[in-house]
Structures are given as C-alpha cells and as structure tokens.
Design an enzyme around this catalytic site. Structure first.
Site, PDB file in Angstrom:
ATOM      1  CG  ASP A   1       2.286  13.861  10.943  1.00  0.00           C
ATOM      2  OD1 ASP A   1       2.294  14.871  10.207  1.00  0.00           O
ATOM      3  OD2 ASP A   1       2.768  12.768  10.594  1.00  0.00           O
ATOM      4  CB  VAL A   5       1.461   0.050   4.916  1.00  0.00           C
ATOM      5  CG1 VAL A   5       0.130  -0.503   5.384  1.00  0.00           C
ATOM      6  CG2 VAL A   5       1.995   1.066   5.923  1.00  0.00           C
ATOM      7  CG  LEU A  47      -1.968  -1.136   1.263  1.00  0.00           C
ATOM      8  CD1 LEU A  47      -2.796  -1.046   2.527  1.00  0.00           C
ATOM      9  CD2 LEU A  47      -2.867  -1.110   0.034  1.00  0.00           C
ATOM     10  N   GLY A  48       1.979   1.237   0.638  1.00  0.00           N
ATOM     11  CA  GLY A  48       2.815   2.431   0.693  1.00  0.00           C
ATOM     12  C   GLY A  48       4.103   2.145   1.432  1.00  0.00           C
ATOM     13  CG  ASN A  72      -0.625  11.003   8.627  1.00  0.00           C
ATOM     14  OD1 ASN A  72      -0.163  10.156   7.864  1.00  0.00           O
ATOM     15  ND2 ASN A  72       0.134  11.888   9.244  1.00  0.00           N
ATOM     16  N   GLY A 127       7.218   4.396   3.747  1.00  0.00           N
ATOM     17  CA  GLY A 127       7.678   5.630   4.357  1.00  0.00           C
ATOM     18  C   GLY A 127       9.081   5.486   4.888  1.00  0.00           C
ATOM     19  N   GLY A 131       2.579   7.986  15.039  1.00  0.00           N
ATOM     20  CA  GLY A 131       4.008   7.906  15.320  1.00  0.00           C
ATOM     21  C   GLY A 131       4.561   9.113  16.040  1.00  0.00           C
ATOM     22  CG  PHE A 170       9.696   6.136  10.803  1.00  0.00           C
ATOM     23  CD1 PHE A 170      10.802   6.172  11.631  1.00  0.00           C
ATOM     24  CD2 PHE A 170       9.113   7.332  10.421  1.00  0.00           C
ATOM     25  CE1 PHE A 170      11.317   7.382  12.078  1.00  0.00           C
ATOM     26  CE2 PHE A 170       9.617   8.545  10.866  1.00  0.00           C
ATOM     27  CZ  PHE A 170      10.728   8.565  11.695  1.00  0.00           C
ATOM     28  N   GLY A 171       8.640   2.664   7.812  1.00  0.00           N
ATOM     29  CA  GLY A 171       8.085   1.343   7.541  1.00  0.00           C
ATOM     30  C   GLY A 171       7.358   1.306   6.222  1.00  0.00           C
TER      31      GLY A 171
END
Length: 548
Positions: free
Chosen positions: A226, A117, A109-110, A231, A112, A246, A114-115
C-alpha cells in the site's frame, strides 16, 4: 357457522380458482384439539443483535472476556499481555480513560475506515505523538484478533530511520490505541503545497529515503502492498518514512499470500490482479508514487490510461522535463513484467542513486548540525535570562516595595480630577430629583471639603459672585444621590490643613431638611458655594475676556 352448499353439495368456495387454505376445513369445527408445542420451523427467528453491541450467545452462557474489562491493558506480541500500560499519571480509581489521563489531545489529523488519528502531547514527558484509535469497538474475539494484527506488524517492522517509529499500543473499553511518532505531514500534503512539480533535488532525496525504507522491509520478508504518497510521512527534519502497515504481509509467516489484499488501484501492480504477490509489487507502487510527485500528474483509477501505464508507456508530455537518469530509474521500476522488474538492491547500486545518496547524507548532516546549534543557542539564552532574573530579584522586590510606599501625587494644573468627584456619588437615580431646580444645585459637604483641601494643599480663594452664580458645564445634568455612610467615611479619611478645619457634623445637620430630597443628599446653603474657589470653565473665561 358452516357455509351453505348448493344442490351438488359443493360450496361456492370450492369452485373458486383461488386455492383454499389448509385451515378452512378446521373452521367448520366448533372444537379443536389442544395444540402441542410447535416445532422450530413455526417460530419466528430471533432478531439480529446490534452491531455496536457485544455479541450475546443464546445457547452458551455469556463469558466475560478479559479484553472487555474497562481497565486498560497493554498490547504487545513480544512481552506478556494483560498488563496495565506503564505510566505514573494513570490512576485506576478515576473514571477517565488512560488516553485522557496521560495525553492532551491537540487536534484530529485524519480519519479512515479503520481508525482516526489524533495529535497529542504526552503529559508524562511533554513530547508530541500521534495516537490512532479504532473507529468501532471489538465485535468479538475474531474482530479483536484481526485488529491486533496491526500491532504485531508494527513490532515486526522494528526501528529504522525511514520507517514510522512505533511507541506502544493498548486496549481499553474494547477500543485499540496505537501510539507512534509525530511527523510534519504526508508526502501527498507536501506535494500539494507546490504549484507544480517538486524540484529534482527534492525528488532524488525522496527516492533515496523510500528505497532504504523499502529495503528494510524486504530484508525482513515483508510486503507493504500500500505504498502511496498518502502513506509516506515526512518528519520535521525532512526525512521520508514509510507508514500505515495495515495491509503488510509476511512472506515467511502464517498468513502467506492468501490473506493479502491489494491497496489503492492507482498504484497497484498489474500482477496483483492475477493473485501474484511479490516484492516487485512494492517497487511498482513506489515508481508510480514517484511519477506522481515528480510530474504533478493525476494517476488514473482505470480505463485506457491505467492500461497504458501498466504496459510500460510513460506519457511524454509529463516526463519530458525529467532528468535522463531519473527517467531511467522510473522505467526500471515500472516494468510490466514483474520477473524483469528492478529490485531495491539493484536500484541502490545505480551510480545516479549513489550520487544522490551522498548529497542526501551531506544535507542531513548539515540539518542535524544546524538543529543542534539552534538548540544550544536557545538553551544559553534561556539560562542567561534565568540568571538575570535571579540576580535582579532583590532589586525588583525593593523597587516594588518602594512603589507601594510612595504616595500618589496629582498634577498641579488640575486639582479636581473628574474621576475623584464622580467616585463619591452613587450611580442610582432619584425620582424626586427631576425638578425645576436642576441647574441650581448646591454642592455637597464632601465636594466642599475637597475644594478646600486637596492632599494637604490650601485651595481657598476669591472669585466674582456673579461668576459663581452661573452654572458650570458639569452641573447641567441631573444630580445624583450621595450615600450618607459613604460620605461620612470619605469625610473622615480626608487630610486636614492648619488653616482649614474639618466641617462639623452639626453644621451639616442644620442645613438638611427631612422633607426634601436634598436633605438626604447632604447639600449645604448657597452662601457657602459663593465663598469657595471653583475651577474655571469656558464660559467664565469668555466673560473675563469680554470684561477686559
């Protein structure tokens, strides 16, 4: 060897402007004392370790951490850790990870900083979820604790209809996995699908959902810090949910505002530059997000436009088409002074928000009712189809049995189908068959027998000898060899009629000649060909028409 000097006893090197090395005086000595172990200042520093590898201590012994084990461990700040995630499908004896054994990855899905998905399907309950996996493994205990804080924040939020639902988390092979509910997409993707601004009713629904989600966070003394359309996630039923906690900060926790970090500068409140973190910062970020999706406006990252928005100036060329009530809500949320900025409770008490909230509740009730009706209808259709198949199972089995017992029948107009004659020949080519007698090919005994009998029907007839002597349209190609074993098996399987007997092997053996290639193919004399009934071709039909 020593360097020769001049009359004054000075070497040429002493008069050079370049400073003489310290070890040059020792170069003239033939012997030197044995050097003891040098201090640490003369040794090279150790090479830095690879960032992706585990840190290895050169002073203390390497201690095996519990989280570095390959076995998965559940991560939770509510219950004791160091437990294997509960699943009936996971087998520790297998080499695959818990993620591969219990989930089916659909797509990514995406990704970033940091991680990343993934959209997955649980093999245990069949439902779809979103699993976020950390990009890099744990580099140490401090890095692990920093990444595990996101799990604690999700558990701190709890369950709310307008907040992303957290399922569970686990760590395996120094990687962190977070399982959450799956949504249809983000608010940013939803707004990009429209050519212009979102409809006003849709904007009011988004405002009500996000205000309720933000109220849930502020009642627990949590700051999101954020909030932006990327988001905000939209469920399959159309409900907006706050996600990606986060950067969330607890006002009454141990972190305080010292560990707080600002988010995207396009949605950042102006007081965050002064280090002031409060609930008003989330209200300002929510107002900027609503301004973007309601006006289809590209928010600036800096410059004069960024300063004007932080000074309370809303561009009239974008906000002229907004309803007055919604423009009033935006002005209250984008107040430059955070002390005078509207709170979530004050915004929810406005008459315009209350009216929109009532319509929102009616719309959600209608959508839930329609969804239940569709689910019941689909279940009834599935149940009826299952009962119909179960009742017709004996009838279908009987028809299938009768279909297997029935003999195939050929149409009377074509007693010699092409696939029947072509299937009895081998596909191999004979090098000696390419001769001068290509067009005068005697038929094989198998073909002769098939001409005489076909499914028990007598096909013997008479025809003109000159017509039989002409080659047919299908006989202009090079003949192909017939396998003897295959021809004997086919010959024995053919049915017989009372008027026609089976061709004996003696007669076929007499017509074979071992010196020619036709003897190996089982061809008979040409006299037999003249007594057989052959299908009429176009050339024969043309000759009959001319004779008449």
């Amino acid at each position: 060897m020593p360097v020769p000097g001049d009359d004054m006893g000075e070497t040429p090197l002493t008069r050079t402007p370049i400073p003489m090395p310290a070890y040059f005086s020792q170069a003239e000595q033939s012997f030197s004392l044995k050097k003891r172990g040098r201090s640490l200042c003369y040794t090279l520093p150790p090479r830095p370790p690879v960032k992706s590898a585990l840190p290895v201590s050169r002073i203390f012994p390497n201690k095996q951490r519990s989280w570095s084990q390959p076995r998965p461990q559940s991560v939770s700040f509510r219950s004791p850790q160091n437990k294997t995630p509960a699943s009936k499908l996971y087998d520790q004896s297998k080499g695959d990870t818990f993620f591969k054994q219990c989930f089916k990855s659909i797509c990514k899905l995406g990704r970033g900083s940091f991680g990343e998905v993934y959209k997955v399907q649980s093999l245990e309950d069949g439902c779809f979820y979103a699993v976020k996996r950390s990009v890099s493994p744990f580099r140490g205990e401090s890095d692990r604790q920093r990444k595990l804080q996101e799990v604690r924040k999700h558990e701190r939020v709890g369950e709310h209809p307008n907040c992303l639902r957290f399922v569970r988390a686990w760590e395996e092979k120094r990687m962190l996995y977070l399982q959450t509910e799956l949504c249809a997409g983000s608010l940013q993707q939803h707004s990009e699908e429209f050519a212009g601004s979102l409809p006003p009713r849709r904007v009011w629904n988004i405002t009500c959902d996000l205000l309720h989600g933000l109220k849930h966070l502020h009642d627990r003394n949590l700051l999101h810090l954020d909030i932006k359309p990327a988001n905000v996630f939209i469920s399959f039923s159309g409900v907006c949910k706050l996600g990606d906690f986060g950067l969330m900060v607890e006002l009454d926790g141990t972190e305080g505002s010292g560990e707080a970090q600002e988010g995207d500068p396009r949605y950042m409140a102006p007081e965050l530059l002064d280090g002031i973190f409060s609930k008003a910062a989330d209200v300002f970020s929510l107002g900027m997000s609503l301004l973007e999706v309601a006006c289809n406006m590209e928010l600036p990252k800096g410059g004069d436009g960024w300063q004007q928005l932080r000074q309370g100036h809303l561009p009239t060329e974008f906000t002229s088409d907004l309803p007055p009530d919604f423009l009033k809500v935006l002005s209250a949320m984008l107040e430059p002074d955070y002390r005078r900025r509207a709170t979530v409770d004050w915004l929810l008490s406005l008459p315009a928000i209350r009216n929109a909230e009532r319509w929102r509740m009616v719309t959600l009730a209608q959508e839930r009712t329609l969804g239940k009706i569709i689910a019941v209808y689909q279940f009834i259709v599935w149940l009826l189809s299952f009962v119909f198949q179960w009742l017709n199972r004996p009838v279908i089995g009987f028809l299938h049995y009768c279909g297997l017992r029935a003999l195939p029948r050929s149409p009377p107009c074509s007693p010699f189908p092409n696939h029947l004659g072509e299937s009895s020949f081998s596909s191999d080519w004979d090098d000696e068959s390419l001769g001068d007698d290509v067009f005068e090919v005697p038929p094989s005994p198998l073909a002769t027998h098939r001409n005489l009998t076909y499914h028990g029907q007598e096909l013997i007839g008479r025809h003109s000898p000159d017509l039989l002597s002409r080659p047919s349209l299908g006989s202009t190609s090079t003949p192909r060899n017939l396998s003897p074993e295959f021809s004997m098996r086919k010959r024995s399987a053919l049915p017989l009629t009372p008027n026609v007997s089976r061709i004996s092997q003696d007669s076929t053996g007499k017509s074979r000649s071992p010196s020619t290639s036709h003897s190996s193919s089982g061809f008979v004399d040409a006299e037999v060909q003249r007594t057989l009934f052959l299908p009429r071709n176009l050339l024969g039909m043309f000759d009959d028409a001319t004779e008449q």
